[in-house]
Each structure stands twice: as C-alpha cells, then as structure tokens.
Scaffold this active site. Structure first.
Site, short mmCIF file in Angstrom:
data_model
loop_
_atom_site.label_atom_id
_atom_site.label_comp_id
_atom_site.label_asym_id
_atom_site.label_seq_id
_atom_site.Cartn_x
_atom_site.Cartn_y
_atom_site.Cartn_z
N ASP A 15 14.53 17.56 69.77
CA ASP A 15 13.67 17.94 68.65
C ASP A 15 14.40 17.77 67.32
O ASP A 15 13.82 17.37 66.30
CB ASP A 15 13.23 19.41 68.74
CG ASP A 15 12.90 19.88 70.13
OD1 ASP A 15 13.45 19.34 71.11
OD2 ASP A 15 12.10 20.82 70.25
N SER A 33 7.75 25.10 73.37
CA SER A 33 8.64 25.11 74.54
C SER A 33 10.06 25.04 74.02
O SER A 33 10.40 24.13 73.26
CB SER A 33 8.36 23.92 75.47
OG SER A 33 7.10 24.04 76.11
N GLY A 45 9.18 12.79 72.66
CA GLY A 45 8.32 12.34 71.58
C GLY A 45 8.97 12.53 70.22
O GLY A 45 8.95 11.64 69.37
N TRP A 46 9.57 13.71 70.01
CA TRP A 46 10.28 13.95 68.75
C TRP A 46 11.37 12.89 68.54
O TRP A 46 11.51 12.36 67.43
CB TRP A 46 10.94 15.34 68.77
CG TRP A 46 10.07 16.54 68.65
CD1 TRP A 46 10.08 17.63 69.48
CD2 TRP A 46 9.08 16.83 67.65
NE1 TRP A 46 9.17 18.57 69.06
CE2 TRP A 46 8.55 18.11 67.94
CE3 TRP A 46 8.61 16.14 66.54
CZ2 TRP A 46 7.55 18.70 67.15
CZ3 TRP A 46 7.61 16.73 65.76
CH2 TRP A 46 7.10 17.98 66.06
N HIS A 66 21.55 22.63 67.10
CA HIS A 66 20.13 22.79 66.81
C HIS A 66 19.91 23.96 65.85
O HIS A 66 19.13 23.86 64.89
CB HIS A 66 19.34 23.00 68.10
CG HIS A 66 17.86 22.89 67.90
ND1 HIS A 66 17.25 21.72 67.53
CD2 HIS A 66 16.86 23.81 67.99
CE1 HIS A 66 15.95 21.90 67.41
NE2 HIS A 66 15.69 23.17 67.68
N LYS A 67 20.59 25.05 66.11
CA LYS A 67 20.54 26.21 65.22
C LYS A 67 21.89 26.92 65.30
O LYS A 67 22.64 26.76 66.26
CB LYS A 67 19.44 27.21 65.62
CG LYS A 67 18.03 26.68 65.57
CD LYS A 67 17.03 27.76 66.00
CE LYS A 67 15.60 27.22 66.03
NZ LYS A 67 14.63 28.26 66.45
N ASP A 76 15.42 22.70 62.09
CA ASP A 76 13.97 22.55 61.89
C ASP A 76 13.59 22.68 60.42
O ASP A 76 12.61 22.06 59.97
CB ASP A 76 13.20 23.61 62.69
CG ASP A 76 13.26 23.40 64.19
OD1 ASP A 76 13.58 22.27 64.62
OD2 ASP A 76 13.00 24.35 64.93
#
Length: 666
Positions: A192, A381, A265-266, A181-182, A137
């Site tokens: 995302d 979320s 959507g991302w 992701h992380k 992110d």
C-alpha cells in the site's frame, strides 16, 4: 450574465427571477456558476436559452457526481463524521483530476481545489495532519497539492508540499533504505505504501527537478518486489517485516501469509503513476517497466476467466468464503489499460483488460434511482495493530464489504476514465514538441532552471499539459526537442509541434528559424510527417524568420493582429470553422486572442476564420500535412475550462486537431 453549466450544455445568456433547484455553487470568480445534472431542474421566469457544447455524459462523470454528492467539501470515510486528512480522499480526487484532463470540465478542478482548501491553511499547515506519526498514508493527498501548486502557483500549496516532503526526508527506514509503513509498524514495508509515498515522491521530484531522488524512488519499488514477490506465481504478498518479529510474519521470509488483492492493486497503480514523472533516460525507468511487465503477467494469470474479475485473496481462489472484490479489480484493470496505452506491456493484454472492465460493470455497478453506486469493496484490510490483525484468511474474510467505499470509488473512477477516454495505439506515435525556437527558462521554487510557456510538463496557464494529455490519451508518446531539428532527430517523430518562436523580448539569445532548418523540416513533412505550427501576434513572436518555414506550405503569418480582446469581452476573440474544413466541426465557436492573420496560397486552405480573416489553415505537402494557427491557442488557459465562458469550444477543437493529426501519421 449568469451562466448555468449543465451536462446538456445550456447557457443562460440573460435571466431574471432565476430559481435553481438541487444545485451546487462552484465558484463566484466571475458571477455565480452552478451545475445541475438535469436541465429540467432549472426553473426560470424570463430567459433566453441557447443549447451549446452538448456531449453525452459517460459513466465516469455520472459516478463522479455520486462522489461529489456524498462528499461535497470536507471528507470523512463515513459521511457525516469528523473531517480527516485521509488518503482515501486523495484516491477519489486523483480520479477527478483525470476526468478534468479528459473533459476540460473545470468543475472537477474546482472540486479538488475546494476539497484541499478545507485542510490547507494560508500558512501551509494542514488540518488534521500529524507529521510525527510518520504514517506514509498521509502523503497521498500531496499529489493533489502538487497539481494545485502547478496550476495556481499559490505559495500555501508549496509550503504544505514542503511539509509533507519533510516527512519523507526523516521518515524511518529499514536497514536497506525502505520506508516503514508507519512509525508504529517498525521495519515493515506494505505494498500500500508505494502508492501513498513513492508515487508522491516521484511527482515531487519531477515538479521540483530533484533528479537524484529517482534513485531512491526506484529502490523502494525494487525492494518491495524483491521481498514480497512469490517466485512461482509472480504474485506479491501484502507486506514484509524485515525484522521477522511480527506474529503475522513468516519466521524465515518475514512475509505476511497471503496475497491481498488490493495491496497488489496499490503497488501496480503506484508503478504506472510514478512512471509518468520519470526522466526518459533514467535507468530506474527501465527497472519499473520490467516490474510492470512481471506484475501484469502474474495478475492476468490469476484473473477469473468467467467474469474477468479477481478474488479478494488471490492465492485462495477455492476458499468458499472468498469473493470477487471491486477496488482491486478496478485497480488491476486501470493498470493494464494504462500500461498498454504507454507501451509498457503488449497489446495482447487488452482482451483481459476489456473483459475485466465488462465484469466490473456487470458485477459491481448499480444504478439506484439515477445515482451510480459501487458495491463489493472491502472497507479495510491491514496487519498488526490493536486489536491484532494476523493476516489469516479468517481475518481477511471478517472485514466488512460495503457500498461506495471511497477507496473503491476512487479506484473505479480512475479505471472508468481510462476505459472511456483513453485509447491504446499499437504504433505509439511520437509527438515531438520544439524547445529550441521557443526556449523560455525561469527559476522554479527551489532555484532550478525550469522550462515553461508551452511545455508538456507545465500545468500553469501558459503550459501545454492539457494538449499533451489529449495526445497521450490517444496512445501517443510525448517528447521534447531541445536542439535544432535534423533529419535524424525528426526521423522517429510522427507529429512535430513548433510554437511561438522566441524573439529578443522572450529570450536574450533566441534561436531563429534558418533556411537550412526550414528545408530539413519540410523534407520531413514531405516524407509523411504532420507539422503543427502555432504562431503569435507580431509583438510576441518572431514572424519574419518563422515564415521561412510556413511559406513552404503556402502559409504566411502577417503582421496584422486581429481579435484584440479588451478585458473579459470574450466575444471579441470569437472565430468560426470554415464549412466542410475536414478537421473542426462546423457548428463550433472557438476563442483566439491577439492572433496573427494569415495569407494563403497554393494548396493551403482556411479551416477557421474571424470575420474575413484566416486564423487557422491546413495544407497537404508530399505525403504529409501541415496545420497552422496564428496563435498558440492550445495552451491551458484557453482549453482547461477555468476561464472561458462555456459557449466557446476550444477543448473540443483541441481534441479534433489531435485526432486529425494522429490519423494522418505515417
């Protein structure tokens, strides 16, 4: 002079005893510049007012004002809290960037600059950024730093970008090469993350000419689709755990239990944004377009026919706790509109997109005493973590739904700019920019040869990025011609732009216009092409050879250079449209500096004059049209709003030329 820039377009030429109420200082580069949403909020004792450049303020700009009011400088998800380096802010700022490109209003650029300068120090370090967290992110705001670096050239942005890119280089991956992701979420790919990481990666690769990186970027998108897409519905689950160890992961597939709308959507936003930077001949571009097509088909099938919107959990439409969600609906609508405009998907999707936008306005937008707010966004979320999020419907529906969540605001702002300022064109006309007669090369920050000065991809003062965005917003495709024109390579072009042909001063081995080239180009115009000729003053441009082409249309660029502006005496560069010229509105004032005056004959007629000298002209030729200006005046420095006083209307004039050019295409 003190300039007050309002949405009504008021210029204060002389003022004493000025009091500005409820305004925000934007810059002090050339005296104070402030904005206010209402000219009535300006109280002035002695003043000369002149109303200029009036344009209606649309919903996107009114909504941007809400965001700028809530977060005037630094950013926290909950306003008033501790400032954080947060991806949420980048979603809003990306909308501001789109709005700047769409309006030429530099307040949006300055807002981005001010926001990022809160975090980026002179040595390139970033406040509150922790590289060792390996949180994908954290890369999202890097997109704005890339824009700032391209526009300003400041070294601190390049250093900060390098810092973020270094995270990518060492970011942990699963066994197939997909980014985690992380760090705290091992082996997990979340949809995302494609918006946060892969879209930044693509922009970085384009800016720094790292063409090999596009193979890795394509791999991220392809892998995410392969392992999260449901074969029956085409919908994509929120996340995938390759190790299948998470409690939320299906023990056979590793998939999370449900299709969370914002995750899709991302992913969709990432696709259409990354494609902006893909090389035309890269095989991965075709792969991404095919994914966009599958993604669009699945999303439209899941759309509610009654209100045009989407549920928060798409695969649970009958659950009584489910609800229509604002951020995802905005993302889906924006992706569909942008994909249609670029020709990635059929115009058959346009009705679905329009119904969705109407549904968003009706359901989620509210006007509270003049402030435009967005309701209906789920605040967050996720999956895993502590306390543990198991991906169940019960979990998703317990997350709070709020007003003016920054992710939702950023998504809607990007959607609104696309809906208000962009127009699909079923023909997708090709606008071809010459890079043969003007071919200036310099080394980029990594030592690669880079085209600059009147290039589509150049965001600096001398670039044509703003002009390119205007053409793209009308559904055109941008291409660049690096070789001499031929009947074959001009054949598919609707508009051909030739600007500032090199002389020996610009290029040690310039390519001069030849009689043969001029004949090929004029034949193309005669058959229906639209030719835009942008010269320069004789000291900075080859005019003698260039006139071989322009004289075929009754236009001769002279060696007489006019509008020789001294310093910031901008009025010395003023020019005015000829009444009834058919292209530029009559009541405008434009700025053209150090321009080659033109002599006309035959069917050529002036469209703009500086005194008694012609600075711009138009001529019909066979089935085609030619427009010529004695200066490359559509470059960023004089259309992006950052330099010229607001009483010049170059940005508006650029839009009128773009509209006229495309209206004349065959």
């Amino acid at each position: 002079k003190l300039y007050i820039q309002s949405r009504q377009g008021v210029e204060i030429e002389e003022a004493t005893g000025v009091t500005i109420k409820n305004s925000t200082i934007l810059t002090k580069e050339s005296g104070p510049i402030v904005t206010t949403n209402n000219a009535d909020q300006i109280s002035i004792d002695t003043i000369a007012l002149k109303r200029i450049n009036a344009r209606a303020t649309g919903l996107a700009e009114k909504f941007a004002a809400t965001a700028m009011h809530i977060w005037p400088d630094s950013f926290s998800v909950k306003p008033g809290g501790k400032a954080r380096w947060s991806y949420d802010q980048g979603v809003i700022l990306r909308g501001m960037e789109s709005l700047w490109n769409a309006t030429g209003d530099a307040q949006y650029f300055r807002y981005i600059l001010n926001a990022m300068d809160y975090y980026v120090r002179e040595d390139g370090t970033i406040y509150d950024y922790k590289p060792d967290e390996y949180n994908i992110d954290h890369l999202n705001n890097g997109k704005l730093l890339l824009t700032l670096y391209q526009v300003t050239g400041k070294e601190k942005y390049k250093k900060a970008i390098t810092l973020l890119h270094q995270q990518l280089q060492s970011h942990p991956r699963n066994s197939l090469g997909g980014f985690w992701h992380k760090k705290i979420y091992p082996n997990q790919m979340w949809l995302d993350g494609l918006y946060m990481g892969a879209a930044f990666y693509a922009q970085y690769a384009a800016v720094f000419h790292d063409t090999a990186a596009f193979n890795d970027i394509t791999r991220q998108f392809v892998m995410a689709e392969k392992y999260t897409r449901d074969a029956n519905t085409g919908l994509m689950y929120h996340a995938w755990d390759e190790s299948k160890q998470q409690k939320w992961a299906d023990p056979k597939t590793g998939l999370s239990p449900h299709v969370w709308a914002r995750a899709m959507g991302w992913y969709g936003m990432a696709l259409v944004d990354a494609l902006d930077y893909y090389p035309q001949n890269n095989i991965g571009r075709d792969s991404l377009i095919q994914i966009v097509q599958r993604w669009s088909a699945a999303i439209v099938k899941a759309q509610d026919a009654k209100d045009g919107l989407w549920f928060d959990i798409i695969d649970a439409p009958t659950d009584t706790h489910n609800y229509k969600e604002a951020s995802a609906s905005s993302m889906f609508t924006r992706v569909l509109l942008k994909a249609i405009r670029h020709g990635y998907i059929s115009a058959d999707y346009l009705l679905s997109a329009k119904n969705a936008y109407a549904g968003i306005l009706k359901t989620f937008i509210q006007n509270d005493n003049g402030q435009i707010n967005l309701k209906g966004t789920v605040s967050v979320s996720g999956l895993g973590g502590n306390p543990y999020r198991d991906g169940s419907l019960d979990y998703y529906f317990k997350e709070p739904v709020v007003v003016n969540d920054p992710k939702g605001m950023g998504a809607f702002l990007q959607c609104a700019v696309e809906a208000e300022f962009a127009q699909p064109n079923s023909k997708h006309p090709i606008v071809l920019l010459d890079a043969y007669y003007n071919n200036e090369i310099k080394k980029d920050a990594l030592g690669h040869d880079s085209r600059w000065h009147y290039a589509w991809e150049d965001l600096s003062n001398g670039g044509f990025s703003m002009l390119g965005k205007q053409f793209e917003n009308k559904g055109a495709q941008l291409k660049t011609l690096t070789t001499a024109p031929t009947a074959a390579n001009l054949n598919k072009a609707a508009v051909y732009v030739v600007v500032d042909p090199d002389n020996i001063k610009d290029n040690p081995t310039p390519n001069y216009m030849t009689a043969s080239d001029a004949a090929i180009i004029s034949d193309w115009v005669k058959s229906g092409g639209v030719l835009i000729l942008l010269a320069n003053d004789s000291a900075n441009c080859d005019l003698s050879q260039f006139n071989m082409l322009s004289e075929k249309f009754g236009m001769h660029f002279t060696n007489e250079s006019i509008n020789m502006v001294k310093g910031t005496a901008f009025e010395m560069g003023a020019a005015f449209p000829v009444q009834g010229n058919g292209i530029l509105k009559n009541d405008m004032k434009i700025y053209v500096k150090e321009v080659s005056a033109m002599d006309l004959k035959g069917a050529a007629t002036a469209i703009a004059m500086a005194g008694d000298k012609t600075v711009a002209a138009v001529a019909p030729f066979g089935k085609g049209q030619v427009i010529a200006v004695g200066d490359p005046w559509l470059y960023n420095e004089y259309v992006d709003g950052r330099k010229l006083p607001i009483n010049f209307q170059n940005f508006e004039a650029m839009g009128q030329i773009v509209n006229w050019s495309l209206s004349k295409t065959k």
